[in-house]
Design an enzyme around this catalytic site. Structure first.
Site, PDB file in Angstrom:
ATOM      1  N   HIS A 118      27.760  32.458  49.270  1.00  0.00           N
ATOM      2  CA  HIS A 118      27.793  33.733  48.675  1.00  0.00           C
ATOM      3  C   HIS A 118      29.284  34.514  49.028  1.00  0.00           C
ATOM      4  O   HIS A 118      30.619  33.733  50.403  1.00  0.00           O
ATOM      5  CB  HIS A 118      26.806  33.771  50.377  1.00  0.00           C
ATOM      6  CG  HIS A 118      26.674  35.871  49.803  1.00  0.00           C
ATOM      7  ND1 HIS A 118      25.562  36.067  48.914  1.00  0.00           N
ATOM      8  CD2 HIS A 118      26.889  36.599  51.053  1.00  0.00           C
ATOM      9  CE1 HIS A 118      25.604  37.653  49.552  1.00  0.00           C
ATOM     10  NE2 HIS A 118      26.429  37.566  50.212  1.00  0.00           N
ATOM     11  N   ASP A 154      19.814  35.932  51.958  1.00  0.00           N
ATOM     12  CA  ASP A 154      21.464  35.718  52.743  1.00  0.00           C
ATOM     13  C   ASP A 154      21.791  35.429  54.213  1.00  0.00           C
ATOM     14  O   ASP A 154      21.997  35.718  54.820  1.00  0.00           O
ATOM     15  CB  ASP A 154      22.730  36.049  52.314  1.00  0.00           C
ATOM     16  CG  ASP A 154      21.956  36.483  50.791  1.00  0.00           C
ATOM     17  OD1 ASP A 154      22.006  35.665  49.447  1.00  0.00           O
ATOM     18  OD2 ASP A 154      22.524  37.779  50.262  1.00  0.00           O
ATOM     19  N   CYS A 718      86.960  33.426  40.242  1.00  0.00           N
ATOM     20  CA  CYS A 718      86.607  33.132  41.951  1.00  0.00           C
ATOM     21  C   CYS A 718      86.860  31.956  41.895  1.00  0.00           C
ATOM     22  O   CYS A 718      87.714  32.269  43.784  1.00  0.00           O
ATOM     23  CB  CYS A 718      85.164  33.737  42.338  1.00  0.00           C
ATOM     24  SG  CYS A 718      84.412  32.850  41.179  1.00  0.00           S
TER      25      CYS A 718
END
Length: 913
Positions: A118, A154, A718
């Site tokens: 559920h 339920d 760089c």
């Protein structure tokens, strides 16, 4: 013996929400896998599957599959169904989805009873609409329960429960796909194992906190407007898709779908009066903006009218403007095939007519999945989305939508690009020049522009939009929305990789144009731009595209809290919106180095190119749209670092900033990032990379590589060797050979294929280099060659060589970032002495050594304080090798697997079972 499934496989939570056949097969597959490990007394097999009718056969891997439209009539079990059920001899009913409509005489018949899934944390939200009410009520937690069936609704004893957080914009679909379905299947497997082991608990449900919510009816789903934006949002998303939250607009019922909370600024739009709402809605290009009584806003993306027609909310005022397309003979055949499919689904409809409405004729959401799947199988792989069915519920409209999709006309409006075009390098180069925000090129909010200059002759290439603070905020908001609510955030990793591969292909297909733009905008020599600037960008995107579906966590053994057991695992997750600020020396390559890793990790980005070199970044944005990247994922904002860059470092919605540039600016960015929201930072900053050349080197190679270490890309590199240390016995010959080679270099137009050395990037940089040389001369260094501007238009500088540079001099300490070779002599055999001098700098980006002695090479490489050490080579970077510095050259890595970690966060999950 075990019976897996039931008619339960057809239903999920609401009694109207259905799972697809593929998900049903997944449930069966997982069940069979788990059952294989059960004790022999369980017979280790699935003995029967009970589900709904479809087009498949009656067996699955030898297991009988019973396809039944219903179990009972007027409350009584159908005799044939009961006989079929009992014939399989099940020991346990495993009902993967809630099934209170199955008769109790069947539920109770196995000797071990029945367990039921559920989708709520019982006893809260009992009933058929549990997920919907989880969202409607604004619950912060969602989850599911596996319980023992009884004769209540339920109410049976709990066997186990699991929960998850509800995210602010979760939908029923999102909860279902992320947690309730996959974790639910695992939990059912675990439940079966507990029963097999005799360890399954039966924990009575408490009555305290118990709630029951029935299936919502349409008449009860009307929106009450005098509430906060969050409550309105919860109401709409909780009723999406069934029954649909609605309101009255212009005298008719209009149902809202696809709600999200609007956390960014409200976009402009056209007002729309809504009955009961104190403030009109706004129809915007992204959807319909609605307002709560707290002044906050939400947005809905789709609207459905009383006749069943659904449209994008953004098209409310233009919904009737679409013309009817006339079908070709081939398209008529497709329509006839689809009509047969409709007839098979809508078996109660005698004839499918143009006016036949799919849902009003009795179809449900399960039938949507079936329709999409059958069309894919029978219409040449045509891939529709469930949303396409909801958007065109009448047969005539549906066929029009299918035909438009076949023709590619259903896609978003084609990207509008206002180019600056130039006939150059034997091609027509087309360059976007506006901000790129949320998938569109647009002028800056305040209309400001600036000139971008061609360093070859000092002429203006074009005017480029100068992004304002408002533009930055718009770009960040677009990136945030794309991450949290857009297709990108839902996309699986492999699909993300596919888009990146496609983008790499487009970069390669357009490499000549990109290299030409790079030469125009940055002064890069065309042949170098083609190979390195563009070539490595292509490689970078392909490399990280391959990583997309290989980002994973790990499982970790931890101390067990006996008698319980624990499982601990980690997940790698994207950070969210990332800002990237790149330099001007390799405009496209630096973009690729950072953005490819960022995108592979699943983030969205806002990128600010260097103010003086924005054009390839904007061309990249155009190609990203062609590759299929959703809007908002990539945003490019040209402009100044002081305005746009500073705002990015301070913006509270940015979670990571990657920067390449000078050390002083890097420090300022780091400070702003810390003060604003402590965003993650990676910095690739200045360098003064030492290159040590020993007298036992291969001198010809050392000269050639040493020149490349300094003069590659005009010295605007760089990792350029900022200082060469040459052993005394070969010093003079080395210098002589270098000067001889410099004299052979051709200085000139970067688009000339024979050019070796192009112009410096911009005028201010050239002036800085000339000042650098003047300072060297004043301090007593020997200017052996160059040091002057070339007498021709543009920003050209002679390659320069200084010798006799002492450790205290400016030239020995500071980076030139230009074509200036700084040479210092060291005594023969003084390895440790030269190492001490090489490391006597606050920078630590790269370094190099030339020697034939491998032991010496390895010793020096261990002692050099740098992020990269080159041995008998230089400038050899690769997309798979991590790149970054130490000390004041920054921290964090570009390239390689390590770069991904710069754009990921690690989540540790521990569960007890």
């Amino acid at each position: 013996m075990l019976r897996w499934g039931s008619q339960a496989l057809r239903r999920f939570s609401t009694g109207r929400r259905f799972i697809s056949k593929n998900q049903a097969k997944l449930a069966l597959r997982l069940a069979r896998k788990s059952i294989a490990s059960l004790p022999e007394r369980w017979a280790n097999r699935v003995v029967g599957v009970f589900t709904v009718p479809d087009n498949g056969d009656g067996k699955k891997d030898g297991t009988p599959v019973f396809k039944l439209p219903k179990w009972r009539v007027k409350g009584k079990t159908i005799k044939e169904v009961a006989e079929a059920y009992r014939s399989v001899g099940a020991d346990l009913n495993v009902l993967p989805f809630c099934t209170q409509f199955i008769p109790m005489d069947i539920i109770d018949s196995p000797k071990h009873g029945s367990i039921i899934y559920h989708p709520s944390i019982l006893p809260r939200h009992r009933g058929a609409s549990a997920i919907n009410w989880t969202l409607i009520m604004g619950d912060k937690k969602a989850g599911f329960s596996v319980f023992w069936a009884d004769d209540g609704l339920d109410t049976g004893p709990i066997l186990l429960q699991r929960s998850c957080d509800v995210e602010p914009n979760d939908t029923v679909d999102a909860l279902y796909n992320r947690f309730l379905f996959p974790e639910g299947i695992k939990a059912m497997v675990e439940a079966v194992q507990l029963i097999a082991d005799g360890k399954a608990p039966r924990i009575p449900q408490p009555e305290e906190g118990a709630t029951y919510e029935g299936i919502q009816k349409k008449e009860n789903a009307e929106i009450s407007w005098d509430q906060s934006a969050e409550v309105l949002h919860n109401w709409i998303r909780g009723h999406d898709k069934v029954p649909g939250a609605w309101t009255e607009i212009n005298g008719q019922m209009v149902t809202f779908y696809g709600s999200t909370l609007l956390n960014s600024s409200v976009p402009p739009g056209e007002p729309l009066e809504i009955k009961g709402a104190k403030k009109p809605g706004l129809v915007t290009k992204n959807g319909l903006v609605l307002f709560g009584n707290d002044g906050k806003a939400l947005m809905v993306r789709n609207l459905q009218f009383e006749d069943g027609k659904m449209i994008p909310a953004s098209q409310y005022f233009s919904a009737g403007e679409t013309s009817v397309v006339e079908l070709t003979a081939e398209e008529v055949k497709v329509a006839e095939t689809i009509k047969v499919i409709w007839a098979g689904i809508l078996s109660n409809v005698p004839i499918i007519e143009d006016s036949t409405d799919f849902f009003k004729s009795g179809a449900s959401s399960m039938d949507v999945a079936r329709l999409v799947e059958e069309i894919r199988q029978k219409c040449g792989g045509l891939q529709l989305q469930n949303e396409d069915v909801y958007m065109a519920t009448k047969f005539e409209d549906f066929i029009q939508k299918v035909v438009r999709k076949l023709r590619g006309e259903d896609q978003e409006a084609e990207l509008v690009v206002d180019y600056v075009s130039k006939e150059v390098n034997e091609m027509m180069v087309k360059m976007p020049y506006q901000c790129f925000i949320n998938g569109q090129f647009t002028d800056a909010d305040d209309g400001k522009t600036y000139d971008t200059i061609n360093p070859t002759d000092g002429s203006t290439i074009c005017k480029v939009s100068y992004a304002s603070l408002a533009d930055v905020d718009k770009a960040v908001a677009a990136a945030k929305d794309a991450f949290e609510n857009g297709e990108w955030g839902r996309m699986n990793a492999r699909e993300r990789g596919r888009l990146m591969y496609r983008l790499a292909d487009l970069l390669e297909e357009n490499q000549e144009e990109l290299a030409t733009i790079e030469a125009l905008d940055s002064g890069a020599v065309y042949t170098l731009a083609l190979k390195t600037h563009i070539g490595m960008s292509v490689q970078t995107f392909r490399y990280f595209a391959g990583w997309c579906d290989k980002i994973q966590g790990s499982t970790i053994p931890i101390n067990q809290a006996r008698p319980n057991r624990n499982l601990t695992f980690t997940k790698k997750e994207p950070l969210g919106v990332c800002a990237i600020i790149i330099p001007w020396n390799y405009p496209l390559m630096m973009l690729a180095w950072k953005s490819a890793a960022c995108l592979a990790a699943g983030n969205t980005l806002v990128l600010k190119p260097a103010q003086v070199t924005p054009l390839t970044a904007l061309k990249f944005a155009e190609l990203s749209v062609k590759a299929g990247f959703p809007k908002g994922v990539i945003n490019i904002i040209p402009g100044s670092g002081g305005i746009a860059g500073q705002r990015l470092s301070e913006h509270p919605d940015i979670r990571k900033l990657g920067f390449t540039g000078s050390t002083p600016i890097g420090k300022q960015i780091m400070k702003s990032c810390a003060v604003s929201n402590l965003k993650k930072v990676s910095l690739e900053l200045g360098g003064k990379s030492p290159l040590i050349i020993f007298n036992d080197c291969e001198l010809e190679k050392a000269v050639r590589m040493g020149m490349g270490a300094v003069f590659f890309n005009k010295g605007e590199n760089c990792i350029a060797a900022g200082r060469l240390f040459v052993e005394e016995s070969i010093h003079d010959e080395f210098v002589t050979r270098v000067v001889e080679e410099i004299k052979k270099m051709k200085i000139g137009d970067p688009l000339d294929r024979s050019t070796d050395h192009g112009p410096q990037n911009h005028k201010a940089h050239l002036e800085k280099l000339l000042q650098y040389c003047e300072t060297g001369v004043k301090e007593g260094a020997t200017l052996v060659y160059g040091g002057r501007q070339v007498q021709r238009p543009g920003f050209f500088m002679e390659p320069t060589v200084f010798t006799d540079v002492e450790d205290h001099m400016y030239l020995a300490k500071e980076e030139s970032f230009g074509p200036i070779m700084v040479i210092s002599k060291f005594q023969n055999g003084d390895i440790d002495g030269v190492l001490q001098r090489a490391n006597n700098t606050e920078y630590g980006l790269a370094s190099g050594v030339f020697t034939r002695d491998i032991n010496k090479a390895m010793y020096v490489s261990e002692k050099l304080e740098a992020g990269t050490v080159f041995i008998n080579t230089y400038n050899k970077t690769d997309v798979a090798a991590p790149f970054g510095g130490v000390k004041q050259s920054g921290f964090g890595k570009d390239l390689g697997e390590e770069a991904l970690n710069e754009y990921l966060k690690t989540k540790t999950v521990t569960l007890e079972y």
